[in-house]
Write a protein that holds these residues in place. Structure first.
Motif, short mmCIF file in Angstrom:
data_model
loop_
_atom_site.label_atom_id
_atom_site.label_comp_id
_atom_site.label_asym_id
_atom_site.label_seq_id
_atom_site.Cartn_x
_atom_site.Cartn_y
_atom_site.Cartn_z
N VAL A 1 37.46 46.99 41.26
CA VAL A 1 36.04 47.36 41.25
C VAL A 1 35.90 48.88 41.10
O VAL A 1 35.11 49.37 40.29
N ASP B 1 36.77 49.96 37.58
CA ASP B 1 35.70 49.58 36.66
C ASP B 1 34.53 50.58 36.76
O ASP B 1 34.02 51.07 35.75
N TYR C 1 35.36 37.96 48.35
CA TYR C 1 35.81 37.48 47.03
C TYR C 1 36.13 35.98 47.07
O TYR C 1 35.69 35.21 46.22
N PHE D 1 33.82 36.78 42.27
CA PHE D 1 33.99 38.19 41.89
C PHE D 1 32.69 38.97 41.92
O PHE D 1 32.65 40.11 42.39
N SER D 2 31.59 38.39 41.43
CA SER D 2 30.37 39.21 41.36
C SER D 2 29.87 39.58 42.75
O SER D 2 29.39 40.69 42.97
N SER E 1 31.83 40.08 45.37
CA SER E 1 32.72 41.13 45.88
C SER E 1 32.47 42.45 45.15
O SER E 1 32.56 43.52 45.74
N PHE E 2 32.11 42.37 43.87
CA PHE E 2 31.80 43.57 43.10
C PHE E 2 30.59 44.29 43.72
O PHE E 2 30.63 45.50 43.98
N ASP E 3 29.52 43.52 43.98
CA ASP E 3 28.31 44.10 44.59
C ASP E 3 28.61 44.66 45.97
O ASP E 3 28.11 45.72 46.35
N THR F 1 30.68 47.89 45.74
CA THR F 1 29.82 48.95 45.19
C THR F 1 28.90 49.50 46.28
O THR F 1 28.69 50.71 46.38
#
Length: 252
Positions: free
Chosen positions: A78, A81, A151, A156-157, A159-161, A164
């Motif tokens: 993350v 990215d 996650y 994934f989305s 865990s990404f949020d 972040t």
């Protein structure tokens, strides 16, 4: 005593080790802090469980170690990215340094402290008495384990949020142009007619998958100084920066 405890444990399906720890933390309160609601509360519980709180045979399945392994990788992906998008002109080395400032254990421990994770960690009494809940290494591990848990629980989305959000300050700070301390030290030495700085690996510790390198820098006529890092590159940058700060070339 122990036989009774074992009987009680087998009746209630509580691992024996968990009988020694603080009462189950209020997970809904933690979910409010994390701003994430787990479909599977057990996985959050596991992310908070130190190896000392479970019997040796249950450690793989009931403690946070496996989730920490996963969370460490999710955090790295993350962060990479976000930096890739936010720093379109950064060279690979600059991206690596910015990434290291986010994923290093100190940053993870700082995030854990900001979130107040310490009080939710399950560990045995003696570990807790020895300040286990305040140990930066434990706090960092739990922070990574919770990322891994989000996650596994939400994909994934989610865990990404989550990453972040909880690392936003660290990601913003990593955007600041990082000084290339090695180049700066080289230029400083050349400009004053000193020999080129020499970097020597003095020690390598830790397991193969997670090594710690100790590097010292030598410039003739100056006291040597050493620093650690997860790779030779980052350790060399750290030690160059330490040297520059020590000699007053860089403002602290």
């Amino acid at each position: 005593g122990m036989a009774m405890a074992n009987q009680a444990a087998s009746r209630s399906h509580v691992p024996v080790g968990l009988l020694m720890v603080n009462p189950k933390p209020d997970l809904s309160k933690l979910e409010d802090i994390l701003q994430y609601s787990f479909a599977d509360k057990d996985i959050l519980q596991r992310a908070l469980t130190h190896t000392s709180a479970v019997s040796p045979g249950r450690r793989v399945n009931d403690s946070y170690q496996r989730l920490e392994f996963l969370g460490d990788r999710i955090l790295g992906l993350v962060a990479a990215d976000l930096l890739f998008k936010r720093l379109p002109d950064a060279k690979e080395g600059e991206l690596a340094r910015a990434l290291n400032s986010i994923v290093r254990k100190e940053a993870c421990a700082a995030v854990a402290i900001e979130l107040g994770l310490g009080s939710f960690i399950q560990m045995d009494k003696s570990e807790a008495r020895n300040g286990g809940r305040e140990k930066p290494s434990v706090l960092a591990d739990v922070c990574e384990a919770i990322i891994g848990a989000v996650y596994v629980d939400g994909g994934f989305s989610s865990s990404f949020d989550f990453v972040t959000r909880i690392f936003s300050a660290h990601i913003a700070a990593a955007d600041k142009p990082q000084i290339d301390a090695k180049t700066k030290l080289q230029e400083w030495a050349q400009g004053r007619g000193f020999p080129t700085p020499q970097y020597l690996e003095i020690e390598r510790t830790g397991p193969a998958h997670n090594p710690v390198f100790s590097i010292e820098v030598k410039i003739e006529g100056f006291e040597t100084i050493a620093a650690q890092g997860p790779s030779k590159k980052t350790a060399e940058q750290s030690v160059a920066e330490l040297f520059l700060r020590r000699e007053g070339i860089l403002e602290t």
